[in-house]
Design a protein around this motif. Structure first.
Motif, PDB file in Angstrom:
ATOM      1  N   ILE A  45     -22.114  -2.944  -5.680  1.00  0.00           N
ATOM      2  CA  ILE A  45     -20.855  -2.454  -6.110  1.00  0.00           C
ATOM      3  C   ILE A  45     -20.585  -1.014  -6.027  1.00  0.00           C
ATOM      4  O   ILE A  45     -21.312  -0.261  -6.004  1.00  0.00           O
ATOM      5  N   ALA A  46     -19.410  -0.880  -5.200  1.00  0.00           N
ATOM      6  CA  ALA A  46     -19.017   0.499  -4.898  1.00  0.00           C
ATOM      7  C   ALA A  46     -18.637   1.476  -6.128  1.00  0.00           C
ATOM      8  O   ALA A  46     -17.904   1.119  -6.950  1.00  0.00           O
ATOM      9  N   THR A  47     -19.649   2.158  -6.615  1.00  0.00           N
ATOM     10  CA  THR A  47     -19.504   3.258  -7.623  1.00  0.00           C
ATOM     11  C   THR A  47     -19.365   4.835  -7.194  1.00  0.00           C
ATOM     12  O   THR A  47     -19.312   5.532  -8.020  1.00  0.00           O
ATOM     13  N   SER A  48     -19.226   4.784  -5.638  1.00  0.00           N
ATOM     14  CA  SER A  48     -19.213   6.394  -5.433  1.00  0.00           C
ATOM     15  C   SER A  48     -17.926   6.820  -5.352  1.00  0.00           C
ATOM     16  O   SER A  48     -17.079   6.157  -5.277  1.00  0.00           O
ATOM     17  N   PRO A  49     -17.471   8.032  -5.530  1.00  0.00           N
ATOM     18  CA  PRO A  49     -16.168   8.478  -5.521  1.00  0.00           C
ATOM     19  C   PRO A  49     -15.574   8.385  -4.220  1.00  0.00           C
ATOM     20  O   PRO A  49     -14.359   8.583  -3.974  1.00  0.00           O
TER      21      PRO A  49
ATOM     22  N   SER B  22       0.806  -1.131   0.099  1.00  0.00           N
ATOM     23  CA  SER B  22      -0.073   0.028  -0.118  1.00  0.00           C
ATOM     24  C   SER B  22       0.833   1.370  -0.070  1.00  0.00           C
ATOM     25  O   SER B  22       2.090   1.345   0.351  1.00  0.00           O
ATOM     26  N   SER B  23       0.174   2.207  -0.604  1.00  0.00           N
ATOM     27  CA  SER B  23       0.855   3.450  -0.664  1.00  0.00           C
ATOM     28  C   SER B  23       0.867   4.471   0.728  1.00  0.00           C
ATOM     29  O   SER B  23       1.638   5.413   1.052  1.00  0.00           O
ATOM     30  N   GLY B  24      -0.040   3.603   1.492  1.00  0.00           N
ATOM     31  CA  GLY B  24      -0.218   4.340   2.882  1.00  0.00           C
ATOM     32  C   GLY B  24      -1.167   5.400   2.783  1.00  0.00           C
ATOM     33  O   GLY B  24      -1.847   5.866   3.905  1.00  0.00           O
ATOM     34  N   ASP B  25      -1.889   5.577   1.686  1.00  0.00           N
ATOM     35  CA  ASP B  25      -3.156   6.547   1.504  1.00  0.00           C
ATOM     36  C   ASP B  25      -4.317   5.534   1.030  1.00  0.00           C
ATOM     37  O   ASP B  25      -4.201   5.327   0.138  1.00  0.00           O
ATOM     38  N   ASP B  26      -5.467   5.606   1.918  1.00  0.00           N
ATOM     39  CA  ASP B  26      -6.466   4.693   1.593  1.00  0.00           C
ATOM     40  C   ASP B  26      -7.476   5.414   0.473  1.00  0.00           C
ATOM     41  O   ASP B  26      -8.482   4.852   0.423  1.00  0.00           O
ATOM     42  N   GLN B  27      -6.978   6.688   0.421  1.00  0.00           N
ATOM     43  CA  GLN B  27      -7.975   7.289  -0.653  1.00  0.00           C
ATOM     44  C   GLN B  27      -7.457   8.379  -1.280  1.00  0.00           C
ATOM     45  O   GLN B  27      -7.790   9.561  -1.477  1.00  0.00           O
ATOM     46  N   HIS B  28      -6.642   7.671  -2.150  1.00  0.00           N
ATOM     47  CA  HIS B  28      -5.651   8.793  -2.880  1.00  0.00           C
ATOM     48  C   HIS B  28      -5.908   8.691  -4.350  1.00  0.00           C
ATOM     49  O   HIS B  28      -5.481   9.166  -5.163  1.00  0.00           O
ATOM     50  N   PHE B  29      -7.038   7.840  -4.938  1.00  0.00           N
ATOM     51  CA  PHE B  29      -7.423   7.842  -6.136  1.00  0.00           C
ATOM     52  C   PHE B  29      -8.967   8.307  -6.329  1.00  0.00           C
ATOM     53  O   PHE B  29      -9.866   8.361  -5.303  1.00  0.00           O
ATOM     54  N   ARG B  30      -9.625   8.752  -7.437  1.00  0.00           N
ATOM     55  CA  ARG B  30     -10.604   9.462  -7.798  1.00  0.00           C
ATOM     56  C   ARG B  30     -11.214   8.705  -8.974  1.00  0.00           C
ATOM     57  O   ARG B  30     -10.749   8.663 -10.045  1.00  0.00           O
ATOM     58  N   ILE B  31     -12.508   8.420  -8.421  1.00  0.00           N
ATOM     59  CA  ILE B  31     -13.410   7.893  -9.537  1.00  0.00           C
ATOM     60  C   ILE B  31     -14.030   8.770 -10.567  1.00  0.00           C
ATOM     61  O   ILE B  31     -14.664   9.750 -10.126  1.00  0.00           O
ATOM     62  N   ILE B  32     -13.577   8.684 -11.691  1.00  0.00           N
ATOM     63  CA  ILE B  32     -14.093   9.541 -12.739  1.00  0.00           C
ATOM     64  C   ILE B  32     -15.520   9.166 -13.380  1.00  0.00           C
ATOM     65  O   ILE B  32     -16.608   9.998 -13.332  1.00  0.00           O
ATOM     66  N   ARG B  33     -15.721   7.954 -13.951  1.00  0.00           N
ATOM     67  CA  ARG B  33     -16.771   7.642 -14.573  1.00  0.00           C
ATOM     68  C   ARG B  33     -16.673   6.151 -14.759  1.00  0.00           C
ATOM     69  O   ARG B  33     -15.825   5.279 -14.649  1.00  0.00           O
TER      70      ARG B  33
END
Length: 505
Positions: free
Chosen positions: A339-343, A24-35
């Motif tokens: 299914i997780a689809t939320s940002p 892990s990069s240590g950041d559990d929220q470091h990507f963003r879902i676009i579409r």
């Protein structure tokens, strides 16, 4: 116990199924879902980007392990096969595997994002791809990718234009290994018995439930070539009960004068007779195909790729086999609840590992942004250059009407053609006709040449790609009075619709 069973059946070492994830990069929220990019039998495929570096793009395949025991087993198998292919070397014609994580009942696979869309999008119904040299360009890359897969002892078993992806520089990449299996392990070749794939692309022996791996993939590649050269599929299934198949196999006189064969040059037809040979023992091999005169013609075109590092009702069906308790013809694509689809979806895959698929934004795109107000929450880019992050797609165009009038027009046109429509958001709707479903999204574009334009974007959700394109052209014709040619041409010139690969000099 289930993991061991599938490992034994697929010749995958049992311990590989429990292989730990990448650090892990240590950041559990470091990507963003676009579409959403697509829907699958067990989940969805989402476009994600690194929050700290928005040029790093990846596709995230979210799979629901709770769907069934078979789903859990198949999802784990797909992850192991993708990992194995990537560990063997990042071949330019294979979608790269970046990493994965499991959160409860959800497995997330992070894979390379191909921003040029799917191959089927470049195939026009009844016509094929734009030119023979472009078909050759794509086909040679397909064969190079298949050669690499087979060298790793893996058989894809579902090669078709919907599972072949392109970058905007026209590098073809094989993806979707949901039906793949190991056929060669410990110096032994395994005869396969699971009937799977998509009927028009399936080999005759696959339908008979006993087949060798390599020849069956090669047959599917031949059907892809027919589609690229003619814009149609030669038959709905490789069955002698179907006249078009029987006539081809029997080599009846004058077949070259009938469609789809009449649309091809002589050299390509000779090659296809070798590939679409119902005797798997004498069918052309990958090396024989790559050295065939049709493939080697204008060799420099194909070499650029490596260096630049349908019919309706084409369903997947189930059958019994030795690969798993239930055989798997890839199911019609649909999404599942849960299914997780939320940002706000979390993940700890190191997105820096996606640097090999870094997204490069054209400088000229900066002058055109999409309005956030026209995007659903899952599509909101919050000030990023939204347009440059759209995959290339030929099924979009610009209109001169505003968003509200365009939305009403889409609804009325779809209903006039017998398409069932329901809204996902005020500017996004799902259309369904027979076995084909698609998403229509309406975007407000900023000023181009002092004109405010609206873009209408159609994306296949499930069903046969060629049939989807036929439906799209029927619908598009009703938009003719309001289509903005200037805006539509702008999209093409900036590589957002047609392939911009220059012809050979």
């Amino acid at each position: 116990m289930a993991d061991t069973a599938i490992a034994n059946q697929e010749n995958i070492k049992p311990e590989s199924l429990d292989k730990p994830n990448k650090p892990s990069s240590g950041d559990d929220q470091h990507f963003r879902i676009i579409r959403t990019l697509g829907e699958g039998a067990y989940g969805e495929v989402l476009l994600v980007t690194d929050k700290k570096n928005t040029n790093l793009m990846a596709a995230m395949k979210v799979m629901n392990l709770q769907h069934s025991k078979i789903a859990e087993r198949e999802c784990k198998k797909e992850r192991v096969i993708q990992q194995q292919l990537t560990d063997a070397g990042n071949h330019p014609n294979i979608i790269h595997f970046i990493g994965y994580r499991v959160d409860g009942t959800l497995m997330r696979l992070f894979i390379e994002y191909a921003d040029g869309g799917e191959l089927f999008d470049q195939i026009e119904p009844e016509k094929g791809v734009e030119s023979t040299w472009k078909a050759r360009h794509y086909f040679r890359q397909l064969m190079e990718g298949v050669k690499f897969i087979h060298q790793q002892g893996i058989c894809h078993r579902d090669i078709k234009p919907e599972n072949l992806f392109l970058t905007k520089s026209d590098v073809l990449k094989i993806g979707d290994f949901g039906l793949a299996t190991l056929f060669f392990y410990d110096n032994k070749e395994r005869i396969l018995t699971m009937p799977c794939g998509t009927r028009p692309y399936a080999s005759p022996e696959l339908m008979n439930k006993s087949y060798r791996a390599q020849p069956t993939d090669i047959w599917s590649c031949g059907i892809v070539l027919v589609a690229m050269l003619s814009g149609e599929l030669p038959w709905q299934a490789p069955d002698r009960a179907e006249e078009s198949f029987r006539v081809w196999i029997d080599g009846e006189k004058g077949i070259e004068k009938k469609n789809p064969w009449s649309k091809m040059e002589r050299q390509a037809l000779f090659l296809l007779k070798w590939i679409l040979n119902d005797n798997e023992k004498t069918r052309a091999t990958v090396d024989q195909i790559l050295t065939h005169p049709w493939c080697t013609e204008r060799e420099t075109i194909a070499s650029l790729t490596t260096n630049n590092t349908s019919r309706p009702n084409a369903k997947r069906h189930k059958g019994n086999n030795d690969d798993s308790p239930v055989g798997l013809f890839s199911q019609p694509l649909h999404s599942h609840r849960g299914i997780a689809t939320s940002p706000i979806a979390r993940g700890d895959v190191d997105m820096a590992a996606a640097s090999r698929v870094a997204f490069s934004q054209p400088a000229t795109i900066e002058s055109l942004l999409l309005s956030e107000s026209q995007m659903s929450q899952s599509q909101r880019l919050e000030g990023w250059d939204a347009l440059s992050k759209l995959a290339r797609r030929m099924t979009r165009f610009c209109v001169t009407t505003d968003v509200d009038l365009t939305t009403q027009k889409v609804l009325s046109v779809c209903q006039a053609h017998g398409v069932t429509v329901h809204y996902k958001t005020p500017t996004e709707m799902v259309g369904t006709q027979r076995d084909v479903s698609f998403i229509v999204t309406i975007y407000q574009m900023s000023t181009i040449h002092d004109d405010d334009l609206v873009m209408v974007d159609f994306r296949r959700s499930r069903g046969d790609g060629l049939e989807f394109k036929r439906i799209f052209h029927q619908l598009r014709s009703d938009f003719s009075p309001i289509i903005c040619e200037m805006g539509t041409n702008w999209l093409e010139q900036h590589g957002l619709t047609k392939s911009q690969m220059p012809p050979p000099s």
